[in-house]
Design a protein around this motif. Structure first.
Motif, short mmCIF file in Angstrom:
data_model
loop_
_atom_site.label_atom_id
_atom_site.label_comp_id
_atom_site.label_asym_id
_atom_site.label_seq_id
_atom_site.Cartn_x
_atom_site.Cartn_y
_atom_site.Cartn_z
N PRO A 141 0.86 -1.25 0.00
CA PRO A 141 0.11 0.04 0.16
C PRO A 141 0.79 1.18 -0.02
N ARG A 142 0.17 2.34 -0.42
CA ARG A 142 1.11 3.64 -0.39
C ARG A 142 0.43 4.55 0.70
N VAL A 143 1.16 5.43 1.47
CA VAL A 143 0.43 6.06 2.40
C VAL A 143 1.26 7.55 2.34
N SER A 144 0.78 8.30 3.17
CA SER A 144 1.49 9.89 3.21
C SER A 144 2.12 9.88 4.14
N ASP A 145 2.17 9.13 5.38
CA ASP A 145 3.24 9.62 6.43
C ASP A 145 3.79 8.14 6.90
N ALA A 162 4.34 -4.83 17.87
CA ALA A 162 5.30 -6.01 17.45
C ALA A 162 5.05 -6.32 16.05
N ILE A 163 4.75 -5.39 15.06
CA ILE A 163 4.74 -5.73 13.68
C ILE A 163 5.66 -5.04 12.88
N GLN A 164 6.46 -5.62 12.18
CA GLN A 164 7.33 -4.81 11.41
C GLN A 164 6.81 -4.88 10.08
N LEU A 165 6.59 -3.52 9.60
CA LEU A 165 5.97 -3.55 8.17
C LEU A 165 7.30 -3.33 7.20
N GLY A 166 8.27 -2.41 7.54
CA GLY A 166 9.43 -2.17 6.62
C GLY A 166 8.76 -1.48 5.16
N TRP A 167 9.71 -0.65 4.77
CA TRP A 167 9.30 -0.07 3.48
C TRP A 167 10.06 -1.12 2.46
N LEU A 168 9.81 -0.68 1.29
CA LEU A 168 10.31 -1.69 0.18
C LEU A 168 11.80 -0.81 -0.42
N ILE A 169 11.75 -0.57 -1.76
CA ILE A 169 12.68 -0.02 -2.36
C ILE A 169 12.70 1.48 -1.91
N GLU A 170 13.59 2.01 -1.00
CA GLU A 170 13.30 3.38 -0.45
C GLU A 170 14.13 4.32 -1.41
N TYR A 213 11.75 11.51 -13.25
CA TYR A 213 11.56 10.38 -12.45
C TYR A 213 10.72 10.49 -11.12
N ARG A 214 9.52 11.22 -11.65
CA ARG A 214 8.50 11.77 -10.62
C ARG A 214 7.87 10.66 -9.76
N VAL A 215 7.44 9.65 -10.76
CA VAL A 215 6.74 8.62 -9.82
C VAL A 215 7.52 7.71 -9.36
N ALA A 216 8.60 7.27 -9.61
CA ALA A 216 9.75 6.66 -9.08
C ALA A 216 10.08 7.26 -7.66
N GLU A 217 10.22 8.50 -7.67
CA GLU A 217 10.64 9.33 -6.43
C GLU A 217 9.37 9.22 -5.34
N LYS A 218 8.43 9.20 -5.82
CA LYS A 218 7.02 9.24 -4.85
C LYS A 218 7.10 7.81 -4.26
N LEU A 219 7.21 6.63 -5.20
CA LEU A 219 7.22 5.46 -4.54
C LEU A 219 8.24 5.13 -3.59
N SER A 220 9.33 5.93 -3.92
CA SER A 220 10.37 5.42 -3.11
C SER A 220 10.20 6.06 -1.58
N THR A 221 9.17 7.08 -1.58
CA THR A 221 9.10 7.40 -0.22
C THR A 221 7.69 7.17 0.56
N ASN A 222 6.65 6.66 -0.42
CA ASN A 222 5.72 6.37 0.31
C ASN A 222 4.72 4.93 0.07
N THR A 223 5.75 3.95 -0.05
CA THR A 223 5.42 2.47 -0.10
C THR A 223 5.63 1.82 1.38
N ILE A 224 4.59 1.16 1.61
CA ILE A 224 4.94 0.46 3.00
C ILE A 224 4.70 -1.04 2.46
N ASN A 225 5.39 -2.19 3.33
CA ASN A 225 5.06 -3.39 3.19
C ASN A 225 4.34 -4.22 4.19
N ILE A 226 3.16 -4.61 3.61
CA ILE A 226 2.52 -5.42 4.77
C ILE A 226 2.93 -7.10 4.80
#
Ligand SMILES: *Cc1c(COP(=O)(O)O)cnc(C)c1O
Length: 399
Positions: free
Chosen positions: A319-323, A335-343, A365-378
């Motif tokens: 999922p993508r999130v704002s914060d 006690a849940i580690q989400l972690g980010w992905l490609i940061e 690289y507008r979209v790639a930049e955005k993805l690098s900061t707003n993706t989380i991993n469930i």
């Protein structure tokens, strides 16, 4: 502690690791892997990136431009550089995180030698668009990066079969593992022969010490992913103590692990053989979990859910999130580690900073930049328990 990933290992891999080696362990793994992917040849490497380096060399590409996503694992452009070629980055698209294929023709030049089509997070690359590019530029090789997407399908067509060859990563964070290791598959007999020959010239045989190192690593993996131990490790990590020992990569350097030119060991091949038998159920479980999250997280407004796509392998659920940091911290408390992905967005990294050397500007690289900061991993690993997934959904978000 629920870790952000967990390899699907049980006693069977340990037994395989302890079985006396056979001369043909690696060949048997290659044959079984080729069968599973529906391809004529599978060729093992110590890492996926080593496979990519030698694959580009075997294609005769040198001082060429190789097109790849701006948002992918950084080892991909590292391998391009190590093969004496130049990576050319293309922005991603928001809908499925993959490279935006509509932008590819804009960067094709006389110098373009290959396009690396990545099915990132298991989302199959759009083969219809890729076909169109290939028809227009038949001399440019298409290479599939299936590190997240072994046998993913685009409208019923297996992605790995489209192009000259496909690469796979097999470390413990991948869909299936051979401890470390990588693979290249192809249907082209002549090319396979060439690649095998090059591998046998360029790579050293795996020494006994490598088997021993890999065995010790495998044995250490089991307790590491056990909840209480994992929690402890995570606390050490957050305190910064571990960072000094295990800095994941150095942004300013393009480099390779010390043993990247040492062949896959037999113990890795035997573990890989066991994993291959589990592969279908691993992907089936991931698909089920993706559906579960999609059904249960849909009405949570702070999440922009990833798509559900027929044929995807869901190496991650993203999922993508704002914060991002706020959510990661909130989950760690539970006690849940989400972690980010490609940061990172690769062309913005120090080692690949192309802005100063070309006409590109960061806007490219507008979209790639955005993805690098707003993706989380469930967490979506195959062995995740229903109870844990429900805990993630209910305890934390539904309150
Ligand atoms: C893991 C990975 C690879 C290959 O990785 P190795 O660590 O070299 O085996 C290639 N591409 C992507 C997108 C990956 O995630």
């Amino acid at each position: 502690m629920i870790p952000r990933l967990k390899p699907s290992l049980d006693w069977r891999e340990l037994v395989a690791a302890l079985t006396p080696p056979r001369k043909d362990d690696v060949e048997r793994f290659e044959q079984a892997f080729a069968r599973k992917m529906g391809q004529k040849h599978a060729i093992t490497f110590p890492y996926g990136r080593t496979g990519l380096i030698l694959l580009l060399e075997a294609l005769g590409l040198k001082n060429k431009e190789v097109i790849c996503p701006a948002y992918t694992c950084v080892v991909v452009p590292h391998a391009i550089v190590y093969s004496d070629n130049k990576p050319v980055f293309v922005d991603s698209q928001e809908e499925d995180f993959n490279m935006n294929l509509d932008l590819v023709p804009e960067v094709i030049t006389e110098q373009t030698g290959a396009i690396i089509a990545t099915s990132i997070f298991g989302y199959p690359v759009n083969l219809d668009k890729l076909d169109a590019i290939h028809r227009k530029y038949p001399n440019i090789y298409i290479i599939q990066d299936c590190a997240h997407s072994f046998a993913a399908e685009w409208k019923g067509r297996a992605v790995q079969k489209e192009g000259i060859a496909a690469i796979y990563g097999l470390n413990i964070s991948k869909l299936m593992t051979s401890i470390f290791g990588g693979m290249v598959t192809t249907d082209d007999d002549k090319f396979a022969k060439k690649l095998i020959k090059l591998r046998d010239i360029r790579l050293k045989p795996a020494l006994l010490t490598k088997s021993l190192r890999r065995f010790l690593y495998l044995v250490a993996v089991y307790p590491t992913f056990w909840g209480p131990v994992y929690g402890l490790i995570n606390r050490l990590e957050r305190s910064g103590l571990l960072n000094r020992f295990v800095k994941y990569y150095d942004e300013s350097k393009v480099d390779m692990p010390g043993d990247y030119l040492e062949k896959m060991s037999r113990i890795e091949a035997r573990v890989g053989l066991v994993q291959l038998k589990k592969y279908d159920s691993i992907v089936e479980n991931r698909r089920k979990m993706a559906k579960f999250y999609d059904d249960n997280l849909r009405d949570i407004s702070e999440l922009h859910l990833p798509p559900i796509v027929e044929g995807a392998t869901y190496s991650h659920y993203v999922p993508r999130v704002s914060d991002r940091n706020k959510i990661l911290r909130k989950f760690l408390k539970k006690a849940i580690q989400l972690g980010w992905l490609i940061e990172y967005c690769i062309p913005n990294m120090d080692s690949y900073n192309v802005q100063s050397t070309s006409a590109n500007n960061s806007n490219d690289y507008r979209v790639a930049e955005k993805l690098s900061t707003n993706t989380i991993n469930i967490p979506i690993y195959a062995q995740i328990k229903k109870k844990e997934a429900e805990h993630i959904v209910q305890q934390v978000w539904k309150k």
